[in-house]
Design a protein around this motif. Structure first.
Motif, PDB file in Angstrom:
ATOM      1  N   HIS A  12       0.934  -1.283   0.138  1.00  0.00           N
ATOM      2  CA  HIS A  12       0.003  -0.052  -0.154  1.00  0.00           C
ATOM      3  C   HIS A  12       0.763   1.228   0.134  1.00  0.00           C
ATOM      4  O   HIS A  12       1.760   1.396   0.853  1.00  0.00           O
ATOM      5  CB  HIS A  12      -0.964   0.125   1.206  1.00  0.00           C
ATOM      6  CG  HIS A  12      -1.912  -0.923   1.365  1.00  0.00           C
ATOM      7  ND1 HIS A  12      -1.669  -2.357   1.436  1.00  0.00           N
ATOM      8  CD2 HIS A  12      -3.294  -0.831   1.104  1.00  0.00           C
ATOM      9  CE1 HIS A  12      -2.695  -2.975   1.450  1.00  0.00           C
ATOM     10  NE2 HIS A  12      -3.938  -2.206   1.297  1.00  0.00           N
ATOM     11  N   VAL A  13       0.622   2.041  -0.892  1.00  0.00           N
ATOM     12  CA  VAL A  13       1.361   3.679  -1.207  1.00  0.00           C
ATOM     13  C   VAL A  13       0.474   4.491  -1.290  1.00  0.00           C
ATOM     14  O   VAL A  13      -0.300   4.557  -2.172  1.00  0.00           O
ATOM     15  CB  VAL A  13       2.472   3.469  -2.078  1.00  0.00           C
ATOM     16  CG1 VAL A  13       3.357   4.615  -2.263  1.00  0.00           C
ATOM     17  CG2 VAL A  13       3.135   2.269  -2.171  1.00  0.00           C
ATOM     18  N   SER A  14       0.650   5.476  -0.394  1.00  0.00           N
ATOM     19  CA  SER A  14      -0.180   6.780  -0.457  1.00  0.00           C
ATOM     20  C   SER A  14       0.801   8.300  -0.618  1.00  0.00           C
ATOM     21  O   SER A  14       1.818   8.082  -0.113  1.00  0.00           O
ATOM     22  CB  SER A  14      -1.253   6.712   0.958  1.00  0.00           C
ATOM     23  OG  SER A  14      -2.097   5.623   0.760  1.00  0.00           O
ATOM     24  N   PHE A  15       0.087   9.158  -1.000  1.00  0.00           N
ATOM     25  CA  PHE A  15       0.468  10.359  -1.100  1.00  0.00           C
ATOM     26  C   PHE A  15      -0.481  11.292  -0.447  1.00  0.00           C
ATOM     27  O   PHE A  15      -1.634  11.397  -0.877  1.00  0.00           O
ATOM     28  CB  PHE A  15       0.663  10.689  -2.617  1.00  0.00           C
ATOM     29  CG  PHE A  15       1.646   9.978  -3.305  1.00  0.00           C
ATOM     30  CD1 PHE A  15       3.078  10.343  -3.409  1.00  0.00           C
ATOM     31  CD2 PHE A  15       1.539   8.597  -3.963  1.00  0.00           C
ATOM     32  CE1 PHE A  15       3.939   9.508  -3.845  1.00  0.00           C
ATOM     33  CE2 PHE A  15       2.197   8.125  -4.619  1.00  0.00           C
ATOM     34  CZ  PHE A  15       3.591   8.578  -4.557  1.00  0.00           C
ATOM     35  N   LYS A  16       0.085  12.021   0.668  1.00  0.00           N
ATOM     36  CA  LYS A  16      -0.742  13.107   1.213  1.00  0.00           C
ATOM     37  C   LYS A  16      -0.609  14.516   0.638  1.00  0.00           C
ATOM     38  O   LYS A  16       0.595  14.886   0.275  1.00  0.00           O
ATOM     39  CB  LYS A  16      -0.034  13.470   2.615  1.00  0.00           C
ATOM     40  CG  LYS A  16      -0.596  12.457   3.506  1.00  0.00           C
ATOM     41  CD  LYS A  16      -0.365  12.277   4.777  1.00  0.00           C
ATOM     42  CE  LYS A  16      -0.849  11.236   5.857  1.00  0.00           C
ATOM     43  NZ  LYS A  16      -0.889  11.458   7.153  1.00  0.00           N
ATOM     44  N   THR A  17      -1.672  15.310   0.111  1.00  0.00           N
ATOM     45  CA  THR A  17      -1.716  16.258  -0.642  1.00  0.00           C
ATOM     46  C   THR A  17      -2.550  17.535  -0.111  1.00  0.00           C
ATOM     47  O   THR A  17      -3.348  17.004   0.792  1.00  0.00           O
ATOM     48  CB  THR A  17      -2.344  16.138  -2.175  1.00  0.00           C
ATOM     49  OG1 THR A  17      -3.765  15.963  -2.070  1.00  0.00           O
ATOM     50  CG2 THR A  17      -1.655  15.003  -2.940  1.00  0.00           C
ATOM     51  N   TYR A  18      -2.849  18.641  -0.578  1.00  0.00           N
ATOM     52  CA  TYR A  18      -3.470  19.497   0.239  1.00  0.00           C
ATOM     53  C   TYR A  18      -4.996  19.111   0.067  1.00  0.00           C
ATOM     54  O   TYR A  18      -5.897  19.656   0.689  1.00  0.00           O
ATOM     55  CB  TYR A  18      -3.433  20.935  -0.407  1.00  0.00           C
ATOM     56  CG  TYR A  18      -3.765  20.942  -1.768  1.00  0.00           C
ATOM     57  CD1 TYR A  18      -5.273  21.310  -2.038  1.00  0.00           C
ATOM     58  CD2 TYR A  18      -2.899  20.582  -2.904  1.00  0.00           C
ATOM     59  CE1 TYR A  18      -5.640  21.515  -3.404  1.00  0.00           C
ATOM     60  CE2 TYR A  18      -3.478  20.658  -4.293  1.00  0.00           C
ATOM     61  CZ  TYR A  18      -4.594  21.254  -4.393  1.00  0.00           C
ATOM     62  OH  TYR A  18      -5.026  21.344  -5.913  1.00  0.00           O
ATOM     63  N   ALA A  19      -5.305  18.257  -1.059  1.00  0.00           N
ATOM     64  CA  ALA A  19      -6.789  18.004  -1.195  1.00  0.00           C
ATOM     65  C   ALA A  19      -7.020  16.537  -0.589  1.00  0.00           C
ATOM     66  O   ALA A  19      -8.246  16.458  -0.409  1.00  0.00           O
ATOM     67  CB  ALA A  19      -6.983  17.847  -2.747  1.00  0.00           C
ATOM     68  N   GLY A  20      -6.240  16.077   0.075  1.00  0.00           N
ATOM     69  CA  GLY A  20      -6.409  14.912   0.840  1.00  0.00           C
ATOM     70  C   GLY A  20      -5.334  13.742   0.590  1.00  0.00           C
ATOM     71  O   GLY A  20      -4.383  13.964  -0.161  1.00  0.00           O
ATOM     72  N   SER A  61       9.408  11.330   0.086  1.00  0.00           N
ATOM     73  CA  SER A  61       8.698  11.128   1.318  1.00  0.00           C
ATOM     74  C   SER A  61       8.966  12.631   2.129  1.00  0.00           C
ATOM     75  O   SER A  61      10.160  12.754   2.515  1.00  0.00           O
ATOM     76  CB  SER A  61       8.810   9.916   2.123  1.00  0.00           C
ATOM     77  OG  SER A  61       8.334   9.956   3.527  1.00  0.00           O
ATOM     78  N   PRO A  62       8.130  13.508   2.841  1.00  0.00           N
ATOM     79  CA  PRO A  62       6.729  13.438   2.057  1.00  0.00           C
ATOM     80  C   PRO A  62       6.880  14.048   0.575  1.00  0.00           C
ATOM     81  O   PRO A  62       7.701  14.516   0.119  1.00  0.00           O
ATOM     82  CB  PRO A  62       6.098  14.522   2.934  1.00  0.00           C
ATOM     83  CG  PRO A  62       7.296  15.631   3.303  1.00  0.00           C
ATOM     84  CD  PRO A  62       8.449  14.517   3.475  1.00  0.00           C
ATOM     85  N   PRO A  63       5.727  13.543  -0.115  1.00  0.00           N
ATOM     86  CA  PRO A  63       4.151  13.326   0.344  1.00  0.00           C
ATOM     87  C   PRO A  63       4.219  11.988   0.401  1.00  0.00           C
ATOM     88  O   PRO A  63       2.939  11.297   0.863  1.00  0.00           O
ATOM     89  CB  PRO A  63       3.440  14.055  -0.591  1.00  0.00           C
ATOM     90  CG  PRO A  63       4.171  14.079  -1.938  1.00  0.00           C
ATOM     91  CD  PRO A  63       5.619  14.163  -1.424  1.00  0.00           C
ATOM     92  N   ASP A 280     -11.686   7.662  -8.588  1.00  0.00           N
ATOM     93  CA  ASP A 280     -10.895   8.538  -7.656  1.00  0.00           C
ATOM     94  C   ASP A 280     -10.279   8.170  -6.447  1.00  0.00           C
ATOM     95  O   ASP A 280     -10.753   7.479  -5.883  1.00  0.00           O
ATOM     96  CB  ASP A 280     -12.164   9.581  -7.319  1.00  0.00           C
ATOM     97  CG  ASP A 280     -11.651  10.753  -6.454  1.00  0.00           C
ATOM     98  OD1 ASP A 280     -10.339  11.025  -6.457  1.00  0.00           O
ATOM     99  OD2 ASP A 280     -12.002  11.508  -5.989  1.00  0.00           O
ATOM    100  N   LEU A 281      -8.744   7.973  -6.561  1.00  0.00           N
ATOM    101  CA  LEU A 281      -8.072   7.629  -5.628  1.00  0.00           C
ATOM    102  C   LEU A 281      -7.967   8.354  -4.470  1.00  0.00           C
ATOM    103  O   LEU A 281      -7.396   7.834  -3.389  1.00  0.00           O
ATOM    104  CB  LEU A 281      -6.623   6.943  -6.254  1.00  0.00           C
ATOM    105  CG  LEU A 281      -6.857   6.032  -7.260  1.00  0.00           C
ATOM    106  CD1 LEU A 281      -5.332   5.601  -7.693  1.00  0.00           C
ATOM    107  CD2 LEU A 281      -7.465   4.641  -6.992  1.00  0.00           C
ATOM    108  N   PHE A 282      -8.434   9.516  -4.391  1.00  0.00           N
ATOM    109  CA  PHE A 282      -8.620  10.215  -2.994  1.00  0.00           C
ATOM    110  C   PHE A 282      -9.734   9.457  -2.311  1.00  0.00           C
ATOM    111  O   PHE A 282      -9.734   9.519  -1.098  1.00  0.00           O
ATOM    112  CB  PHE A 282      -9.359  11.645  -3.268  1.00  0.00           C
ATOM    113  CG  PHE A 282      -8.187  12.579  -3.855  1.00  0.00           C
ATOM    114  CD1 PHE A 282      -6.956  13.238  -2.710  1.00  0.00           C
ATOM    115  CD2 PHE A 282      -7.829  13.212  -4.993  1.00  0.00           C
ATOM    116  CE1 PHE A 282      -6.073  14.038  -3.429  1.00  0.00           C
ATOM    117  CE2 PHE A 282      -6.989  13.890  -5.674  1.00  0.00           C
ATOM    118  CZ  PHE A 282      -6.055  14.182  -4.639  1.00  0.00           C
TER     119      PHE A 282
END
Length: 342
Positions: A12-20, A61-63, A280-282
């Protein structure tokens, strides 16, 4: 059965952005055997390149963050080793060819120095030994007059030659695994064919295992032994190339095949694109990621993620509710249904 040289478990890989939070990779499982070519295919945004960059620990990393899972290489979990240990592996035991050689090569260094850099660091060669090896590598990948070219800069190379230089850099330290991320995307068809033939020849000589990231099914048919179809951050179907191409079981794979031009059959109808947009992966769907675009979607497809079914034990696998014993029987030809009206 031999132990895989690389095994990815529940990545599992995620990216934190201003939108979520973008959940780019959501539970990927893959295996790579020594000396084989595994292709990962799927449309843009499906998570192919993120999966490849995770193997190299190149996720910024980050995001970005590897939230869960294991990447086992020669018994080591690459998600848990130190940066120093990973630096020793990256480029030496696992090499990577990036999508755009013009932006991947350093414009301020000669091509020869960029090949020599890894040789001097990983194999402890002196400058003269590394230069001699760099010339050998340029000759191996088919660049003429390598003694002259080794002193030139990337802007003095054509697009095809830059890609060959990238392959030379990636293979200079004789890695066990080569990750090729869209290695022929920006090249014309003649150069593309030459690069693919070069990769096949080098694989035979070096026994390097290759992970080929692409959206071009024609490239897959020419080069790979196995293929993994990726969609919405998940692997939806895996198997040998002939199994996935000719006996595919997932509607998304049927859609990919239907949108690909074929020269071996007479085709009266137009190519059939897959209607709709990727998820939508958000806020990814809780069920099958392809459910909103699938003409065969049932209520359960939207509500629950399908289990992986072994069509051929140890070889062909698919994650689709159509494999359930109570599901209706459908065929790949019915993917031509226009689901825009649903």
């Amino acid at each position: 059965m031999s132990t895989p040289i690389l095994e990815i478990k529940d990545l599992h890989v995620s990216f934190k952005t201003y939108a979520g939070e973008v959940q780019a990779v959501r539970g990927v499982n893959l295996q790579l055997e020594k000396g084989e070519t595994l292709a990962i295919v799927g449309e843009s945004g499906s998570g192919k390149s993120v999966t490849a960059q995770s193997m190299m620990r190149l996720i910024p990393s980050p995001p970005g963050k590897i939230k869960k899972g294991e990447i086992l290489f020669d018994g080591k979990d690459l998600t848990k080793i130190s940066d120093k240990e990973m630096y020793q592996i990256r480029g030496s035991e696992i090499g990577m060819i990036f999508q755009d050689p013009m932006t991947s090569l350093n414009p301020t260094m000669t091509v020869g120095k960029q090949i020599m850099e890894g040789l001097m660091w990983h194999q402890r060669l002196n400058k003269n030994e590394a230069q001699h090896r760099a010339i050998e590598m340029l000759r191996l990948v088919g660049i003429p007059t390598p003694e002259k070219r080794v002193k030139q800069f990337p802007h003095q190379f054509s697009g095809g030659m830059r890609q060959r230089a990238m392959i030379a850099i990636s293979l200079a330290c004789n890695p066990k695994i080569l990750i090729a991320d869209e290695p022929t995307t920006a090249l014309d068809v003649t150069i593309q064919a030459q690069i693919l033939e070069l990769m096949r020849d080098l694989q035979i000589k070096t026994e390097t295992a290759i992970i080929l990231i692409t959206h071009d099914l024609g490239v897959v048919a020419e080069t790979a032994q196995r293929v993994a179809v990726m969609y919405g951050g998940k692997i939806v179907e895996t198997g040998k190339v002939e199994e996935v191409f000719y006996r595919s079981r997932h509607p998304y794979t049927w859609g990919l095949m239907g949108s690909m031009p074929r020269l071996d059959i007479e085709r009266d109808e137009e190519l059939s694109p897959i209607p709709g947009s990727p998820p939508d992966l958000f806020d990814p769907p809780k069920g099958c990621p392809f459910a909103d675009r699938c003409p065969h979607a049932m209520h359960i497809c939207h509500d629950e993620m399908p289990e992986v079914t072994e069509v051929i034990p140890g070889s062909h696998q698919v994650a689709c509710w159509l494999e359930h014993s109570e599901a209706p029987s459908v065929g790949r030809g019915t993917m031509q249904v226009n689901i825009a009206s649903k």
